[in-house]
Scaffold this active site. Structure first.
Site, PDB file in Angstrom:
ATOM      1  N   ASP A 134       1.871 -12.060  -9.717  1.00 37.96           N
ATOM      2  CA  ASP A 134       1.606 -10.579  -9.472  1.00 37.96           C
ATOM      3  C   ASP A 134       1.763  -9.915 -10.935  1.00 37.96           C
ATOM      4  O   ASP A 134       0.778  -8.728 -11.010  1.00 37.96           O
ATOM      5  CB  ASP A 134       3.168  -9.965  -8.825  1.00 37.96           C
ATOM      6  CG  ASP A 134       3.215 -10.510  -7.479  1.00 37.96           C
ATOM      7  OD1 ASP A 134       2.291 -10.991  -6.792  1.00 37.96           O
ATOM      8  OD2 ASP A 134       4.217 -10.183  -6.854  1.00 37.96           O
TER       9      ASP A 134
ATOM     10  N   ALA B 140       6.192  -5.805  -9.711  1.00 36.37           N
ATOM     11  CA  ALA B 140       5.240  -5.947 -10.893  1.00 36.37           C
ATOM     12  C   ALA B 140       4.409  -4.666 -11.352  1.00 36.37           C
ATOM     13  O   ALA B 140       4.378  -4.315 -12.685  1.00 36.37           O
ATOM     14  CB  ALA B 140       4.482  -6.863 -10.636  1.00 36.37           C
ATOM     15  N   ALA B 141       4.081  -3.837 -10.293  1.00 38.33           N
ATOM     16  CA  ALA B 141       3.222  -2.469 -10.775  1.00 38.33           C
ATOM     17  C   ALA B 141       4.155  -1.754 -11.466  1.00 38.33           C
ATOM     18  O   ALA B 141       3.920  -1.184 -12.236  1.00 38.33           O
ATOM     19  CB  ALA B 141       2.442  -2.203  -9.306  1.00 38.33           C
TER      20      ALA B 141
ATOM     21  N   GLY C  90       5.215  -7.028   0.136  1.00 37.62           N
ATOM     22  CA  GLY C  90       4.250  -8.149  -0.614  1.00 37.62           C
ATOM     23  C   GLY C  90       3.295  -7.631  -1.263  1.00 37.62           C
ATOM     24  O   GLY C  90       2.450  -8.402  -1.612  1.00 37.62           O
ATOM     25  N   LEU C  91       3.206  -6.324  -1.874  1.00 38.55           N
ATOM     26  CA  LEU C  91       2.117  -5.869  -2.613  1.00 38.55           C
ATOM     27  C   LEU C  91       2.240  -5.626  -3.894  1.00 38.55           C
ATOM     28  O   LEU C  91       1.655  -4.951  -4.665  1.00 38.55           O
ATOM     29  CB  LEU C  91       1.505  -4.431  -1.751  1.00 38.55           C
ATOM     30  CG  LEU C  91       1.093  -4.581  -0.388  1.00 38.55           C
ATOM     31  CD1 LEU C  91       0.629  -3.401   0.067  1.00 38.55           C
ATOM     32  CD2 LEU C  91      -0.321  -5.496  -0.736  1.00 38.55           C
TER      33      LEU C  91
ATOM     34  N   PRO D  54       3.025   0.746   0.157  1.00 37.81           N
ATOM     35  CA  PRO D  54       4.298   0.596   1.022  1.00 37.81           C
ATOM     36  C   PRO D  54       5.142  -0.203   0.274  1.00 37.81           C
ATOM     37  O   PRO D  54       4.689  -1.207  -0.168  1.00 37.81           O
ATOM     38  CB  PRO D  54       3.713   0.103   2.508  1.00 37.81           C
ATOM     39  CG  PRO D  54       2.253   0.061   2.068  1.00 37.81           C
ATOM     40  CD  PRO D  54       1.792   0.487   0.791  1.00 37.81           C
TER      41      PRO D  54
HETATM   42  C1  MEV Z   1       5.307 -13.218  -3.161  1.00 38.50           C
HETATM   43  O1  MEV Z   1       4.694 -12.232  -3.372  1.00 38.50           O
HETATM   44  C2  MEV Z   1       4.411 -14.329  -3.528  1.00 38.50           C
HETATM   45  C3  MEV Z   1       5.249 -15.818  -3.747  1.00 38.50           C
HETATM   46  O2  MEV Z   1       4.394 -16.806  -4.352  1.00 38.50           O
HETATM   47  C4  MEV Z   1       6.382 -15.828  -5.050  1.00 38.50           C
HETATM   48  C5  MEV Z   1       5.739 -15.982  -6.159  1.00 38.50           C
HETATM   49  O3  MEV Z   1       4.593 -16.202  -6.595  1.00 38.50           O
HETATM   50  O4  MEV Z   1       6.404 -15.211  -7.151  1.00 38.50           O
HETATM   51  C6  MEV Z   1       6.071 -15.968  -2.497  1.00 38.50           C
END
Ligand code: MEV
Length: 324
Positions: free
Chosen positions: A162, A120-121, A115-116, A111
Site C-alpha cells: 500500500d 497508507a494514503a 481495503g483501499l 470509502p
Molecule cells: C491488505 O489491504 C492487503 C494484505 O495483503 C495485507 C498487506 O499486504 O499488508 C492483506
C-alpha cells in the site's frame, strides 16, 4: 500564517496477490483516482491540530502536543481515526525535527476501511503536507519508506504494497526484491463496496492461523496465487482483458480457500456474467471492496446497485502522492 500546502495521496486497489504478498509472493496493485487530501497551514501555538474537513467536518478535532493526544470530543473513534496521522506527526518530528504550530485539515474521497489503503494514503498525504509546510520535500522513495514505517509501527504487520503504490502511483508489481512498474494502458475499473465484517489485522491473523495449522496445503495455495500474479502481469501488459478477467476469478476463489472470502462478495462475483471480464475481492477480504474489470460499465453498475452495493467507477492514478 504562511501559505497553506496541499497534498494528495491516492487510494490503492489490489488487483492480484493480497495476503500471499505477506508471505513473499508477488502482488499487483494500482493507485486509483480517489484518495486523501491534506491541507497543512501554520497555526498559533505549539500543538498540531488535526481537523476532518468535507463531509466529516462535524466530528471533532484532535490535538497533539509533545507525544500526547487529546480528542475533542473525547471519543475513542476519533482517536482511532487519526492514529496513523498522529504517528506520522511523531515520525516527522523524530526524523525531521518538525515541530507543532501546524493545522492539518484532512478530507477523504475514499470509502473507509474497505481495503483501499486509506491508512497508507492518509499517512503519505499527511507526511507530504507536514514536511512541505516545514520546508522539506522528500523524494518519492523517502516518502514511501516513511509511510511504510508508520503503517508497520501502527499495525504491527504490513507489506510495503500500500505504501509503495500510494507514493509511486500507476500499476505496480511488488516482489520481495522490490517493486517495478507494469506497463498498462488505460484501465477503467468498478469498485463495489461491501461492509467489512473483520479488520485487516484479524484477517491477516486468520491466514497466519491457517498456515500454522495446514502448512503445506496453504503454501500451495499461496504458490498458486503467485503463479496467477506473474501471468496476470503479462496479460495486463498485453491488454488481454479476457485473460486478466479469468485470472481475477481464480484469485477470488483462492482467497476464499484462505478463509477470507465473503458470501455477499461471492454473490456479486457470481452475478456479473457477460457484463464483466472478471472480478475479485480486493484487499484483506471479509467484505471490503470487490474490484470488477467491466466489459460494460453501465451493466456492471446496475447489477451491483440492484444487489444493494455502492459502486464507483475509477481510473488508475499515474502520479502517486503529490503536492498540489
Ligand atoms: C491488505 O489491504 C492487503 C494484505 O495483503 C495485507 C498487506 O499486504 O499488508 C492483506
Amino acid at each position: 500564517m504562511g501559505t497553506p500546502v496541499y497534498a494528495f495521496a491516492p487510494g490503492v486497489v489490489k488487483l492480484f496477490g493480497e495476503h500471499a504478498v505477506v508471505y513473499g509472493r508477488p502482488a499487483l496493485a494500482a493507485a486509483v483516482s480517489l484518495g486523501i487530501h491534506v491541507e497543512a497551514s501554520r497555526h498559533p501555538g505549539d500543538h498540531v491540530e488535526i481537523v476532518p474537513s468535507g463531509t466529516h467536518a462535524e466530528i471533532g478535532r484532535v490535538l497533539l502536543r509533545e507525544g500526547s493526544m487529546a480528542a475533542e470530543p473525547d471519543a475513542p473513534s476519533l482517536r482511532a481515526a487519526f492514529r496513523y496521522v498522529a504517528h506520522a506527526v511523531e515520525v516527522a518530528s523524530r526524523e525531521f525535527g518538525v515541530r507543532g504550530g501546524v493545522r492539518l485539515a484532512i478530507r477523504s474521497d475514499l470509502p473507509q476501511g474497505v481495503g483501499l489503503a486509506t491508512s497508507a494514503a492518509v499517512t503519505a498525504a499527511t507526511l507530504l503536507a507536514l514536511l512541505g509546510v516545514a520546508g522539506h520535500e522528500p523524494s518519492r522513495e523517502e516518502l514511501a519508506r516513511l509511510t511504510y514505517r508508520v503503517e508497520r509501527e501502527v499495525q504491527g504487520i504490513a507489506s510495503p504494497m500500500d505504501s509503495t503504490v500510494t507514493c509511486m502511483g500507476g500499476t505496480i508489481l511488488i516482489e520481495p526484491s522490490g517493486w517495478t512498474r507494469a506497463r498498462v494502458g488505460d484501465m477503467r475499473l468498478v469498485l463495489a463496496i461491501v461492509p467489512r465484517t473483520a479488520t485487516t489485522g484479524d484477517l491477516v491473523r486468520r491466514v497466519r492461523g491457517l498456515l500454522e495449522a495446514h502448512g503445506d496445503a496453504v503454501e500451495r495455495v499461496l504458490d498458486a496465487i503467485g503463479a496467477i500474479v506473474r501471468e496476470a502481469v503479462r496479460r495486463v501488459e498485453e491488454g488481454d482483458l479476457e485473460g486478466v478477467g479469468r485470472l481475477m476469478y481464480m484469485n477470488h476463489w483462492l482467497l476464499s480457500a484462505l478463509g477470507v472470502g465473503d458470501g455477499r462478495a461471492d454473490a456479486l462475483v457470481r452475478s456479473l456474467g457477460e457484463a464483466a471480464y472478471g472480478a475479485k475481492i480486493s484487499g484483506a477480504g471479509g467484505g471490503g471492496t470487490v474490484v470488477i474489470l467491466p466489459r460494460d460499465v453501465g451493466a456492471v453498475m446496475a447489477i451491483a446497485r440492484a444487489l444493494g452495493f455502492n459502486a464507483v467507477e475509477v481510473d488508475v492514478d499515474l502520479q502517486g502522492a503529490r503536492l498540489m
